[in-house]
Design a protein around this motif. Structure first.
Motif, PDB file in Angstrom:
ATOM      1  N   GLU A  57       0.848  -1.186   0.000  1.00 29.07           N
ATOM      2  CA  GLU A  57       0.000   0.000   0.000  1.00 29.07           C
ATOM      3  C   GLU A  57       0.889   1.243   0.000  1.00 29.07           C
ATOM      4  OE1 GLU A  57      -2.965  -0.102   3.103  1.00 29.07           O
ATOM      5  OE2 GLU A  57      -3.098  -2.282   2.952  1.00 29.07           O
ATOM      6  N   ALA A  59       0.734   5.151   0.342  1.00 25.28           N
ATOM      7  CA  ALA A  59      -0.240   6.123   0.832  1.00 25.28           C
ATOM      8  C   ALA A  59       0.397   7.501   0.967  1.00 25.28           C
ATOM      9  CB  ALA A  59      -0.779   5.684   2.193  1.00 25.28           C
ATOM     10  N   SER A  60      -0.392   8.525   0.674  1.00 22.14           N
ATOM     11  CA  SER A  60       0.053   9.898   0.917  1.00 22.14           C
ATOM     12  C   SER A  60       0.076  10.125   2.427  1.00 22.14           C
ATOM     13  CB  SER A  60      -0.919  10.879   0.260  1.00 22.14           C
ATOM     14  OG  SER A  60      -2.167  10.836   0.932  1.00 22.14           O
ATOM     15  N   ASP A  62      -1.474  12.297   4.176  1.00 16.48           N
ATOM     16  CA  ASP A  62      -2.831  12.511   4.672  1.00 16.48           C
ATOM     17  C   ASP A  62      -3.591  11.193   4.798  1.00 16.48           C
ATOM     18  OD1 ASP A  62      -2.474  15.207   4.938  1.00 16.48           O
ATOM     19  OD2 ASP A  62      -3.535  15.739   3.084  1.00 16.48           O
ATOM     20  N   HIS A  63      -3.414  10.295   3.826  1.00 18.74           N
ATOM     21  CA  HIS A  63      -4.128   9.014   3.909  1.00 18.74           C
ATOM     22  C   HIS A  63      -3.538   8.132   5.011  1.00 18.74           C
ATOM     23  CE1 HIS A  63      -6.938   6.003   2.649  1.00 18.74           C
ATOM     24  NE2 HIS A  63      -5.961   5.110   2.767  1.00 18.74           N
ATOM     25  N   LYS A  64      -2.224   8.239   5.241  1.00 15.36           N
ATOM     26  CA  LYS A  64      -1.611   7.484   6.333  1.00 15.36           C
ATOM     27  C   LYS A  64      -2.250   7.882   7.667  1.00 15.36           C
ATOM     28  CE  LYS A  64       2.633   7.145   8.876  1.00 15.36           C
ATOM     29  NZ  LYS A  64       2.102   7.947   9.933  1.00 15.36           N
ATOM     30  N   VAL A  66      -5.328   8.801   8.059  1.00 16.49           N
ATOM     31  CA  VAL A  66      -6.629   8.125   8.084  1.00 16.49           C
ATOM     32  C   VAL A  66      -6.449   6.666   8.508  1.00 16.49           C
ATOM     33  CG1 VAL A  66      -8.571   7.354   6.659  1.00 16.49           C
ATOM     34  CG2 VAL A  66      -7.647   9.652   6.351  1.00 16.49           C
ATOM     35  N   ILE A  67      -5.450   5.996   7.948  1.00 12.78           N
ATOM     36  CA  ILE A  67      -5.181   4.603   8.317  1.00 12.78           C
ATOM     37  C   ILE A  67      -4.820   4.516   9.799  1.00 12.78           C
ATOM     38  CG2 ILE A  67      -3.645   2.631   7.955  1.00 12.78           C
ATOM     39  CD1 ILE A  67      -3.411   3.557   5.012  1.00 12.78           C
TER      40      ILE A  67
END
Length: 108
Positions: A57, A59-60, A62-64, A66-67
């Motif tokens: 995966e 991830a940017s 910002d998405h990290k 979220v994760i």
């Protein structure tokens, strides 16, 4: 080689100061079967475990975040995260006892 799928395997190598404790956790507690093990002499050892399906995966930042919120209750993780999907996470957590294993997974 299948030109439509050039990547055939994803391998993750975990260097473990306490090799035996790491094997007890990853193989014995989590349960993936050992495909093969090698020992070259001294403490030169490796245990190769079957871990089912693998994904990479990307991830940017910002998405990290979220994760981290979903998977770690918002606690910030390292840039690389190793995660296992198991059939019974509550049971695995309940059954994992530091008294039975010489090392916690974070020290492996």
């Amino acid at each position: 080689m299948d030109e439509n799928k050039p990547v055939l395997q994803l391998r993750v190598v975990v260097e473990a100061e306490d090799f035996d404790a790491a094997v007890r956790f990853y193989r014995d507690a989590l349960g993936p079967p050992e495909r093969i093990a090698y020992a070259q002499g001294g403490d030169d050892r490796v245990s190769i475990l079957e871990a089912g399906r693998a994904t990479l995966e990307i991830a940017s930042p910002d998405h990290k975040k979220v994760i981290d919120e979903i998977e770690a209750g918002g606690q910030e993780s390292q840039r690389i995260r190793l995660a296992f999907e198991v059939t019974d996470s509550e049971g695995m957590t309940r059954d994992w006892s530091p008294r039975e294993h010489a090392s916690s997974p974070s020290r492996c």
